[in-house]
Enzyme design. Structure first.
Site, mmCIF file in Angstrom:
data_model
loop_
_atom_site.group_PDB
_atom_site.id
_atom_site.type_symbol
_atom_site.label_atom_id
_atom_site.label_comp_id
_atom_site.label_asym_id
_atom_site.label_seq_id
_atom_site.Cartn_x
_atom_site.Cartn_y
_atom_site.Cartn_z
ATOM 1 N N LYS A 1 0.866 -1.187 0.000
ATOM 2 C CA LYS A 1 0.000 0.000 0.000
ATOM 3 C C LYS A 1 0.897 1.230 0.000
ATOM 4 C CE LYS A 1 -4.497 0.886 0.257
ATOM 5 N NZ LYS A 1 -5.461 0.278 -0.698
ATOM 6 N N THR B 1 -3.710 -5.191 0.738
ATOM 7 C CA THR B 1 -3.079 -3.881 0.915
ATOM 8 C C THR B 1 -3.915 -2.998 1.834
ATOM 9 O OG1 THR B 1 -4.107 -2.904 -1.056
ATOM 10 C CG2 THR B 1 -1.998 -4.048 -1.351
ATOM 11 N N ARG C 1 29.732 32.217 -9.898
ATOM 12 C CA ARG C 1 28.347 31.970 -10.285
ATOM 13 C C ARG C 1 27.517 31.622 -9.053
ATOM 14 N NH1 ARG C 1 27.789 25.761 -12.693
ATOM 15 N NH2 ARG C 1 28.890 24.719 -10.993
ATOM 16 N N GLN D 1 29.704 18.303 -9.136
ATOM 17 C CA GLN D 1 30.221 16.966 -8.820
ATOM 18 C C GLN D 1 31.207 17.015 -7.665
ATOM 19 O OE1 GLN D 1 29.755 18.212 -11.852
ATOM 20 N NE2 GLN D 1 29.403 16.635 -13.412
ATOM 21 N N HIS E 1 19.765 26.071 -12.269
ATOM 22 C CA HIS E 1 20.564 27.058 -12.988
ATOM 23 C C HIS E 1 20.057 28.491 -12.764
ATOM 24 C CE1 HIS E 1 22.742 23.936 -15.054
ATOM 25 N NE2 HIS E 1 21.622 23.409 -15.522
#
Length: 292
Positions: A12, A57, A171, A214, A242
């Site tokens: 469920k 369920t 940035r 990364q 971004h």
């Protein structure tokens, strides 16, 4: 050629559960989404329609609510362990259970004992797998949105005839963190561990001068493993939210990283795993979950 039944489970999904604990005039709420999945000797229901081994369920759903009444929910890891162990121990055909819980945040309204305001979209999560008398806990968080307005660069990447992205040495770096960490050992203070791991992730994101998302991802996972011995492995999924500098030159204005356009899609999606090289293989506790 033979056709056979492969791995399977059923359950469920996304049971919405809210509990109110009353300590006199002071109330505390828990807001959870609970999903249960069971696996075991279930071939007959697939091959012949015989449901003798199938715990409905709807019964799984009712069990979630009954358990919330019979004892305090407490930490989501403990609640998931109680549910998983119950399903495996009470049903002869069921050999394994997986319980996923998301906890939604509410904050008490100041100077009021029973009124709350919804927190951010961030959720605390756990995934508990019970197989026989063994249990594994994978906890984490998702939708933890973070942003740093400097301390991030991106350059030195290959360029070909399709490359238009400009290299940058300053940035905005923003992401929505989904993190899962696999616990090892026992006797863990779930609430304390979660709070400290979350703090490590935030501090590392803020402090790490980033040359790529990364690099930031690895640094965050590495910091958790260095500081928290109860964690064997960390998986992180971090979409790059971004922010592009708006060209204001048509209006005779200079834009020195002050005005940005926030794009919601498409986005770079950075995912990775950081682990101890001597960590035990957890089997289904980890690898039956989505990769990230």
């Amino acid at each position: 050629m033979a056709i056979v039944l492969g791995p399977n489970q059923y359950g469920k999904a996304e049971n919405r559960l809210v509990t109110v604990t009353r300590d006199g005039d002071v109330h505390t709420i828990k807001d959870l989404t609970v999903s249960t999945s069971l696996r075991g000797d279930l071939a007959d229901t697939h091959l012949t329609g015989d449901n003798a081994a199938v715990l409905a369920t709807d019964t799984q759903k009712n069990t979630v609510y009954a358990f919330a009444k019979e004892a305090p929910v407490g930490e989501i890891e403990d609640f998931a362990l109680r549910l998983g162990r119950h399903f495996v121990s009470s049903q002869e055909a069921i050999t394994g259970a997986r319980v996923l819980i998301d906890e939604h945040s509410w904050n008490r309204i100041e100077e009021n004992n029973h009124s709350f305001v919804a927190g951010s979209n961030e959720k605390r999560t756990t995934a508990v797998t019970v197989e026989g008398d063994q249990a594994w806990v994978v906890s984490g968080l998702k939708d933890l949105v973070v942003l740093k307005s400097t301390g991030s660069e991106f350059h030195g990447y290959p360029r070909d005839k399709y490359t238009t992205l400009k290299e940058v040495t300053d940035r905005i770096l923003a992401t929505s963190v989904t993190a899962r960490w696999r616990y090892q050992g026992s006797g863990i203070d779930w609430a304390k561990s979660f709070a400290e791991i979350r703090g490590i992730l935030l501090r590392t994101f803020a402090a790490k001068h980033s040359l790529s998302l990364q690099q930031t991802l690895y640094a965050m996972g590495e910091a958790v493993l260095e500081e928290r011995s109860e964690v064997a492995e960390v998986r992180l999924s971090m979409p790059n939210k971004h922010h592009f500098v708006v060209d204001l030159s048509p209006f005779g204005l200079e834009n020195n990283n002050e005005v940005f356009y926030a794009a919601d899609r498409p986005y770079g999606l950075i995912e990775g795993t950081v682990l101890r090289d001597d960590a035990e293989d957890p089997g289904q506790a980890w690898y039956s979950l989505p990769a990230f």
